[in-house]
Enzyme design. Structure first.
Site, PDB file in Angstrom:
ATOM      1  N   GLY A 141       0.783  -1.224   0.000  1.00 41.96           N
ATOM      2  CA  GLY A 141       0.000   0.000   0.000  1.00 41.96           C
ATOM      3  C   GLY A 141       0.811   1.269   0.000  1.00 41.96           C
TER       4      GLY A 141
ATOM      5  N   GLY B  29       7.749   6.802   4.839  1.00 45.53           N
ATOM      6  CA  GLY B  29       6.591   5.948   5.070  1.00 45.53           C
ATOM      7  C   GLY B  29       6.047   5.989   6.482  1.00 45.53           C
ATOM      8  N   GLU B  30       6.926   5.980   7.479  1.00 40.23           N
ATOM      9  CA  GLU B  30       6.481   5.961   8.872  1.00 40.23           C
ATOM     10  C   GLU B  30       6.320   7.350   9.470  1.00 40.23           C
ATOM     11  OE1 GLU B  30       8.781   2.597  11.085  1.00 40.23           O
ATOM     12  OE2 GLU B  30      10.083   3.412   9.545  1.00 40.23           O
TER      13      GLU B  30
ATOM     14  N   GLY C 100      13.298   7.783   2.794  1.00 37.73           N
ATOM     15  CA  GLY C 100      11.949   7.307   3.062  1.00 37.73           C
ATOM     16  C   GLY C 100      11.118   8.256   3.898  1.00 37.73           C
TER      17      GLY C 100
ATOM     18  N   ALA D 262      10.805  -0.228   8.304  1.00 35.90           N
ATOM     19  CA  ALA D 262      11.806   0.781   8.675  1.00 35.90           C
ATOM     20  C   ALA D 262      11.954   1.927   7.685  1.00 35.90           C
ATOM     21  CB  ALA D 262      13.177   0.125   8.906  1.00 35.90           C
TER      22      ALA D 262
ATOM     23  N   ALA E 117      16.845  10.577  -2.689  1.00 41.32           N
ATOM     24  CA  ALA E 117      15.623  10.321  -1.915  1.00 41.32           C
ATOM     25  C   ALA E 117      15.914   9.597  -0.610  1.00 41.32           C
ATOM     26  CB  ALA E 117      14.641   9.511  -2.744  1.00 41.32           C
TER      27      ALA E 117
END
Length: 798
Positions: A497, A746-747, A744, A538, A742
């Site tokens: 997702g 996500g979290e 992350g 992570a 780039a």
């Protein structure tokens, strides 16, 4: 990696691109594990303990075994296996002792789900109920009952974790920086408080589900909804003493995970039932209620913070004690403790720091990874604490944060030096503050206050997070060119997702100079067909897999250029390419198409050149080390993502009701690969963070029974809870070792939102809350009742 390419020279990176999985998902053609059908498929059901702590005196399965259509009935006494990610402490089915309400004590495989449930009713379990250990602080006391008396016998990952046999402490992580005693002695002010939050359920749209079947010669096939196929394979091999070549794990589409599917869940029990059923495939699909009690949740946290500050608003010393309630088993909780400890101060520079992080066993459903990996929980305390101190120092809370923010040259708690390329938390805070017009009310907001009678307030919080992973984490990518010059790509990152596969397709396209339409990145994970990846956790996936994809493209192009050089009788250094062909730079009419080279070039006389064009790329996390167990010094962070939330809300001072008017979230993503995906991550994580802040949390009675194991009593946000105005802001400080710069995100969009909401409520109403979730009645109690313990009691022991 490729971090300095100007935007106007990029074809696909940084551009809006539709998700590669959108058509399958929107049309319903995407096949999830629950959609899979196999000949002879059996359905599993699990009998769960009604007690939080009890000895199993006897289990009578004889009546269930006699039922027609029942092919397997199991109890823990038949299964001499142990499971565990970092500390091997869990049985497939409870043996001798039940350690939490809802734990599996027996299981059935039958020809229909209804028959399996009926067989469960025939199983009779005799228990000797014992008093459970429910409070993590009490569990740490010397006289506490032990959840795991045999802790000294368990295997564990020794380089990172330190269980303490004879106690309920599954791990202790220490961080020591500077001289904490000297720091406190030099401080002009000392502030000390405690902050708490409960267990929370992940509630992915798709529950845990797996299908397992034993094949000839002892081989095991597993199809599962998980985040990490290679982790599932490895843990199955360790538990069952199997060779990795004999275990095949495939992962089709996954309907969300949020960390709850990062380890191993229902797969071992499905495998054991299949083995007893003579190898017939067995599907074990958790109900929603089983998600709440049988399967893991987020850990609870008690965070004690003591801070020394100078008169000019500089933090000099900080002592932080994190007591993580891991529930009945250690699972990911030991690593949550480790990761949160080295980030415990938030994005602020603390010259003298002392952190003790404890993973504590209790008789509750066990804790695991959850989006943010401990940072959502501790940021609640840290960000509330920052405003608490700022008010008493007479400093604006945003200014207080800016004075103490990490910047180039700063040292983290573990001694890592922050570089200009690490990111810019100051820019994030300033962007969020500007978006909400921090510091004053607009004319429209003043009119709203007058119209509604509610008080409006604003706050800004800040955050940081690095991936929590082993220092030797690795991944790989494989590219294969088809006969028409298109590309098939494989890797083992799991798309559940987050949109990573779309971003990776853009990266491959950019590096190849091919349009994304010519690239197919297989969604399905398969340990027999795709290259290795550690885990999809992570927020490391885009950085590490992106780099692996770039290296795979380089490898493929090197092979293609060498083949083309023979065909064109040119040196590879004189060649270039476009989306269709390789050509000589100074004679572009002399070229050879990729389609002609794809599986081997044939000269006019029939002689062949080259062969199938493939590209392999592998990437290992660079420069990471284990932490020193006594000081916590070391290099645990692949990268840091910084962020900030600005919140505007209004509070009814009579009823305690409040509404969030606006959230503006800013994140330093290094480089935006897909703006649409970043916006989705920012908004999705923010809304999930609202659930943690406002309504989600487990409630137990005094005997350890989970009182709210369903959506009836355990609410998550709906469309009615979304703020009136949402804004996602991107800051770009390129990550030198990130793909096109780039990193992350996500979290991160879920972290620190809760603190911003709690602070804004305080500034609007004076309700000083130290426990979340923050419900309307909690604000009312804080405004009208002096019982300081009431709030915490309501959500722990009811």
């Amino acid at each position: 990696m490729r971090e300095n390419i100007p935007d106007d020279q990029l074809r696909y990176v940084g551009k809006e691109t539709d998700r590669v999985d959108s058509i399958e998902k929107l049309t319903g053609k995407a096949r999830y594990t629950g959609d899979l059908r196999f000949p002879g498929l059996l359905h599993a059901a699990v009998k769960r303990s009604p007690h939080a702590r009890a000895r199993i005196l006897n289990i009578d399965i004889s009546a269930a075994e006699k039922m027609a259509g029942v092919h397997a009935v199991l109890t823990g006494k038949e299964l001499n296996y142990k499971l565990g990610l970092y500390l091997v402490d869990k049985d497939v089915l409870a043996r001798d002792m039940v350690r939490h309400h809802g734990e599996a004590v027996a299981a059935v495989a039958a020809e229909t789900p209804k028959l399996a449930r009926q067989a469960l009713d025939k199983i009779k379990v005799e228990y000797q109920v014992e008093t459970p250990v429910l409070d993590a602080l009490e569990a740490m006391q010397d006289n506490s009952r032990l959840v795991h008396p045999g802790l000294d016998e368990y295997d564990y990952f020794k380089p990172a974790f330190t269980p303490q046999p004879g106690t309920n402490i599954a791990n202790q992580t220490k961080i020591r920086k500077g001289d904490i005693d000297r720091g406190f002695s030099e401080a002009d002010h000392i502030f000390e408080r405690e902050y708490t939050n409960p267990n929370v359920q992940h509630v992915p749209m798709e529950t845990h589900v797996a299908v397992a079947s034993w094949k000839e010669a002892g081989k095991l096939d597993v199809s599962t909804s998980c985040q990490s196929p290679f982790t599932v394979r490895n843990l199955l091999c360790v538990a069952f003493n199997l060779s990795h070549k004999d275990v095949h794990v495939e992962v089709p589409y996954v309907g969300g995970g949020f960390g709850g599917k990062a380890g191993i869940g229902v797969e071992p029990l499905a495998a054991c039932l299949s083995k007893k059923a003579n190898g017939q495939p067995v599907k074990l699909e958790a109900s929603r209620e089983e998600e709440f009690s049988l399967l893991p949740c987020r850990c609870g946290l008690t965070y004690q913070i003591k801070t020394g500050v100078s008169n000019d608003g500089k933090i000099i010393a900080q002592k932080m004690t994190m007591i993580w309630d891991s529930g009945a088993y250690a699972d990911y909780a030991v690593n949550v403790t480790r990761a949160s400890s080295y980030s415990a101060s938030g994005p602020y520079e603390i010259p003298n720091a002392h952190v003790d992080g404890y993973t504590v066993y209790t008789n509750k459903p066990y804790g695991t990874a959850y989006r943010g990996f401990g940072h959502v929980e501790f940021s609640w305390g840290m960000e509330r604490h920052m405003d608490y101190m700022a008010e008493r120092l007479g400093i604006d809370p945003l200014e207080f944060r800016l004075r103490n923010a990490l910047k180039p040259g700063s040292l983290t708690l573990t001694g890592e030096k922050i570089l200009p390329s690490t990111g810019n938390v100051t820019a994030c805070m300033e962007a969020a503050a500007e978006a909400i017009n921090y510091g004053e009310l607009t004319e429209e907001e003043r009119a709203r206050e007058k119209r509604t009678g509610r008080k409006i307030a604003k706050s800004v919080s800040a955050l940081h997070k690095a991936p929590a992973m082993p220092s030797f984490t690795a991944t790989a990518a494989e590219l294969r060119m088809n006969e028409d010059g298109s590309i098939n790509a494989d890797l083992s990152l799991t798309e559940y997702g987050q949109g990573t596969y779309t971003a990776l397709t853009q990266i491959i396209a950019e590096e190849l100079k091919f349009p994304p339409e010519k690239i197919h990145l297989s969604i399905k994970g398969d340990t027999e067909k795709a290259p290795y990846d550690w885990q999809t956790v992570a927020s490391k996936g885009l950085l590490m897999s992106g780099n692996a994809c770039i290296k795979a493209v380089q490898d493929l192009l090197d092979r293609a250029y060498n083949d083309a050089a023979q065909v064109l009788r040119a040196d590879p250094c004189d060649l270039d390419h476009d989306a269709d062909k390789i050509f000589i730079k100074h004679h572009p009419d002399e070229n050879v198409s990729f389609s002609d080279l794809a599986v081997g070039y044939a000269l006019p006389n029939g002689q062949g050149i080259g062969g199938p064009l493939i590209g392999l790329g592998r990437y290992m996390a660079q420069g990471l080390t284990n932490l020193d167990k006594e000081t916590g010094q070391g290099l645990p962070a692949l990268d840091w993502t910084y962020g900030s939330h600005g919140v505007v809300l209004e509070v009814d001072l009579e009823t305690g009701e409040f509404d969030i008017i606006q959230v503006a979230s800013a994140f330093d993503v290094g480089k935006t690969i897909n703006p649409q995906a970043v916006r989705g991550q920012v908004i999705g994580g923010m809304i999930q963070g609202l659930g943690t802040a406002l309504c989600e949390g487990y409630a137990y009675d005094s005997e350890g029974h989970l009182l709210n194991p369903s959506f009836t009593d355990n609410k998550i946000p709906t469309a009615k809870d979304i703020p009136e105005k949402i804004e996602g802001i991107v800051v770009e400080t390129p990550q030198i070792d990130g793909p096109y710069g780039a990193r992350g995100v996500g979290e991160h969009s879920m972290i620190a939102l809760c603190g911003a909401i709690g602070n804004a409520i305080y500034w609007a109403s004076g309700a000083d809350l130290t426990h979340m979730p923050i419900r309307h009645e909690d604000v009312w109690w804080a405004l009208h009742n002096t019982d300081k313990d009431r709030q915490r009691a309501r959500y722990s022991i009811c």
